[in-house]
Design a protein around this motif. Structure first.
Motif, PDB file in Angstrom:
ATOM      1  N   SER A  19      -3.709  17.394 -27.476  1.00 53.76           N
ATOM      2  CA  SER A  19      -4.766  16.518 -27.974  1.00 53.76           C
ATOM      3  C   SER A  19      -4.161  15.470 -28.892  1.00 53.76           C
ATOM      4  CB  SER A  19      -5.819  17.334 -28.737  1.00 53.76           C
ATOM      5  OG  SER A  19      -6.781  16.481 -29.323  1.00 53.76           O
ATOM      6  N   ALA A  21      -6.223  13.601 -30.721  1.00 51.82           N
ATOM      7  CA  ALA A  21      -7.249  13.360 -31.742  1.00 51.82           C
ATOM      8  C   ALA A  21      -6.688  13.676 -33.121  1.00 51.82           C
ATOM      9  CB  ALA A  21      -8.479  14.216 -31.472  1.00 51.82           C
ATOM     10  N   GLY A 139      -4.903  15.174 -23.236  1.00 49.94           N
ATOM     11  CA  GLY A 139      -6.129  15.602 -23.903  1.00 49.94           C
ATOM     12  C   GLY A 139      -7.287  14.631 -23.836  1.00 49.94           C
ATOM     13  N   ARG A 140      -7.275  13.678 -22.910  1.00 49.95           N
ATOM     14  CA  ARG A 140      -8.378  12.725 -22.846  1.00 49.95           C
ATOM     15  C   ARG A 140      -9.698  13.422 -22.489  1.00 49.95           C
ATOM     16  NH1 ARG A 140     -11.431   9.432 -19.579  1.00 49.95           N
ATOM     17  NH2 ARG A 140     -10.822  10.692 -17.773  1.00 49.95           N
ATOM     18  N   ARG A 142     -10.379  16.633 -22.638  1.00 49.37           N
ATOM     19  CA  ARG A 142     -10.774  17.622 -23.641  1.00 49.37           C
ATOM     20  C   ARG A 142     -11.348  16.943 -24.882  1.00 49.37           C
ATOM     21  NH1 ARG A 142     -10.399  22.747 -23.829  1.00 49.37           N
ATOM     22  NH2 ARG A 142      -9.236  22.723 -21.872  1.00 49.37           N
ATOM     23  N   SER A 143     -10.825  15.803 -25.256  1.00 49.84           N
ATOM     24  CA  SER A 143     -11.385  15.080 -26.401  1.00 49.84           C
ATOM     25  C   SER A 143     -12.811  14.629 -26.117  1.00 49.84           C
ATOM     26  CB  SER A 143     -10.508  13.869 -26.740  1.00 49.84           C
ATOM     27  OG  SER A 143      -9.246  14.274 -27.231  1.00 49.84           O
ATOM     28  N   ASN A 146     -14.951  17.670 -26.410  1.00 45.83           N
ATOM     29  CA  ASN A 146     -15.198  18.023 -27.812  1.00 45.83           C
ATOM     30  C   ASN A 146     -16.223  17.082 -28.453  1.00 45.83           C
ATOM     31  OD1 ASN A 146     -13.366  20.116 -27.636  1.00 45.83           O
ATOM     32  ND2 ASN A 146     -11.658  18.909 -28.430  1.00 45.83           N
ATOM     33  N   ASN A 295     -14.385  11.546 -34.398  1.00 51.83           N
ATOM     34  CA  ASN A 295     -12.974  11.897 -34.532  1.00 51.83           C
ATOM     35  C   ASN A 295     -12.367  12.259 -33.171  1.00 51.83           C
ATOM     36  OD1 ASN A 295     -10.897  12.500 -36.789  1.00 51.83           O
ATOM     37  ND2 ASN A 295     -10.757  14.309 -35.475  1.00 51.83           N
ATOM     38  N   ALA A 296     -13.133  12.987 -32.354  1.00 50.83           N
ATOM     39  CA  ALA A 296     -12.637  13.371 -31.030  1.00 50.83           C
ATOM     40  C   ALA A 296     -12.521  12.159 -30.116  1.00 50.83           C
ATOM     41  CB  ALA A 296     -13.570  14.411 -30.406  1.00 50.83           C
ATOM     42  N   ASN A 297     -13.419  11.201 -30.263  1.00 49.36           N
ATOM     43  CA  ASN A 297     -13.353  10.001 -29.420  1.00 49.36           C
ATOM     44  C   ASN A 297     -12.086   9.185 -29.682  1.00 49.36           C
ATOM     45  OD1 ASN A 297     -15.680  10.276 -27.861  1.00 49.36           O
ATOM     46  ND2 ASN A 297     -16.977   9.471 -29.499  1.00 49.36           N
ATOM     47  N   GLY A 299      -9.183  10.546 -30.106  1.00 47.48           N
ATOM     48  CA  GLY A 299      -8.200  11.187 -29.235  1.00 47.48           C
ATOM     49  C   GLY A 299      -8.297  10.683 -27.804  1.00 47.48           C
ATOM     50  N   ALA A 300      -9.539  10.498 -27.314  1.00 53.86           N
ATOM     51  CA  ALA A 300      -9.707   9.981 -25.959  1.00 53.86           C
ATOM     52  C   ALA A 300      -9.215   8.544 -25.856  1.00 53.86           C
ATOM     53  CB  ALA A 300     -11.183  10.076 -25.557  1.00 53.86           C
TER      54      ALA A 300
END
Length: 465
Positions: A19, A21, A139-140, A142-143, A146, A295-297, A299-300
């Motif tokens: 990830s 993120a 991790g795109r 998965r981010s 999430n 926050n997860a976005n 990471g994407a």
């Protein structure tokens, strides 16, 4: 059948996903460590609303509102919407397998046939296919998953906050309707009394026992009471309409109502510490989940700069004859890995990353503002509690003093020491004091409700659940 190297590559892609993120860290609460008014430790969320509001009529109204209120229904549907969206997003974590079956029949004219004769071609196939499954090395996917999960959890918290607000709003609307009812009854009795006094004054004026000034003063007081009566009738009806809207159904078959002085609502609620609000207030928890999603976005958005690898594969059988579709030697398979490496996108990926950073900063500010708003709501209710109690006591003393003043003015008037103007003025002031006491009692009760809601109370139905 998909070959072993393909399965190994799939497993490696799933298991080795990393990830990009940022590591989530909860921002520091931008408020003081204690409330302005010292309070004992406690947890208002453990006090059920049925215990907090002992009035059975009010309990019935709240129960009906939780069942029928349209705003709360929309909030529940928003939760279902977010849950479905999370399900859609999480499906991208696993490969999609499809069974494919097809048949084709075509004719080639003699002019185009190598043999110089027309021909009819048949083709039949059936198989199992894997459609463009992305190996989530960076991790795109998965981010994004999430982020969808955090949005779903935020919607759940928003639903809880809507429920708490509805309980408080129904209680406040009910008490407002009760206050208008009490004030209306006071105005009605006052109007009847002043109407009787006006008729008596007119009789005295007609026989020459009083002046026109006394008559007009009595008429002024009577008409003023009539204005108050009409105004309160309108306000009482509007308060009932507002309560009906909140409840979401007609107000029928309800227990008997109680006056403001009989509500016995809990007013001494321990507030605890501001840090407790982070866990007790659903709106703050919802803001934090939105921050986690933002926050997860990031990471994407970061993963978009790296290669994207996807797999398309299929296995099955094919034949020119339907009868030979499953015969030996008809097996087919294909394996199509694809790698996409961004080279030039006119700054799109950079702009998306900047957008994700800005949205994360907005979510941080929104989270901090939610905490500050909660701190202010609790502080306002705590500061107002002691002052309102003193206000109610003082207003009660004013009412008692005005009632005694009216008695003395009537005695002086009957003794001929004072004029009727003193009696009329005392009556007017007594009526104002009665109305003000009703408002002060309403203010004390709504202050307790505001504190209960601000501390996160109103979610559970009964204490101990």
């Amino acid at each position: 059948m998909i070959k072993q190297p393909v399965l190994s590559l799939l497993a490696a892609g799933v298991l080795s996903a990393c990830s990009l993120a940022p590591t989530y860290e909860r921002p520091e609460a931008p408020v003081a460590s204690t409330f302005p008014t010292a309070t004992q430790a406690g947890d208002a969320t453990l006090t059920g609303w049925r215990n907090f509001f002992p009035d059975q009529r009010l309990q019935a109204l709240i129960s009906a509102a939780l069942e029928n209120n349209r705003d709360l229904r929309v909030a529940a549907l928003r939760i279902e919407e977010a849950r479905a969206q999370y399900g859609v997003q999480s499906a991208d974590l696993l490969p999609n397998l499809n069974v494919n079956a097809g048949a084709s029949r075509s004719r080639t004219p003699a002019a185009l046939s190598p043999l110089g004769v027309s021909a009819v071609n048949n083709s039949y196939q059936v198989g199992l296919g894997l459609a463009a499954f992305e190996l989530d090395f960076f991790g795109r996917v998965r981010s994004l998953n999430n982020a969808a999960l955090a949005q779903y959890l935020a919607s759940e918290e928003a639903g809880r906050a809507a429920r708490i607000s509805l309980v408080a709003e129904v209680a406040k609307a009910y008490l407002a309707e009760r206050a208008f009812e009490e004030q209306y009854e006071l105005a009605r009795k006052t109007y009847e009394s002043r109407e009787s006094a006006y008729r008596l004054a007119k009789q005295r004026f007609d026989v020459g026992a009083s002046s026109a000034l006394d008559l007009r003063q009595n008429e002024t007081l009577m008409q003023s009471a009539r204005v108050s009566l009409a105004t309160l009738a309108r306000q009482r009806a509007q308060a009932a309409n507002a309560l009906t809207l909140l409840v979401g159904s007609p107000l029928a078959d309800l227990p008997a109502a109680h006056g403001l002085s009989e509500q016995n609502i809990v007013t001494e609620i321990p507030a605890g510490l501001p840090s407790d609000l982070l866990e007790r207030r659903p709106d703050i928890r919802a803001a934090e989940q939105r921050l986690r999603a933002a926050n997860a976005n990031i990471g994407a958005a970061r993963a978009a700069f790296f290669p994207r690898i996807s797999l398309t594969a299929s296995t099955g059988t094919a034949s020119n004859d339907l009868s030979g579709l499953f015969e030996s030697g008809s097996r087919t398979w294909s394996f199509v890995p694809q790698l996409v490496l961004p080279i030039f996108d006119a700054g799109r990926n950079s702009a998306n990353l900047n957008l994700a950073d800005v949205r994360r900063n907005i979510a941080v500010a929104d989270y901090e503002r939610s905490i500050q708003t909660a701190f202010r709501e609790v502080s306002d209710a705590l500061v107002g509690r002691a002052a309102i109690d003193e206000q109610v006591d003082a207003q009660r003393a004013v009412l008692e003093a005005q009632a005694e003043r009216l008695k003395l003015a009537e005695l002086r008037y009957q003794s001929g020491v004072a004029s009727s103007l003193d009696v009329l003025d005392a009556q007017r002031e007594l009526f104002s004091a009665q109305q003000a006491l009703v408002q002060a009692r309403l203010l004390r009760l709504t202050n307790a409700i505001d504190l209960y809601r601000a501390l996160g109370g109103g979610l559970v139905e009964a204490t101990g659940k």
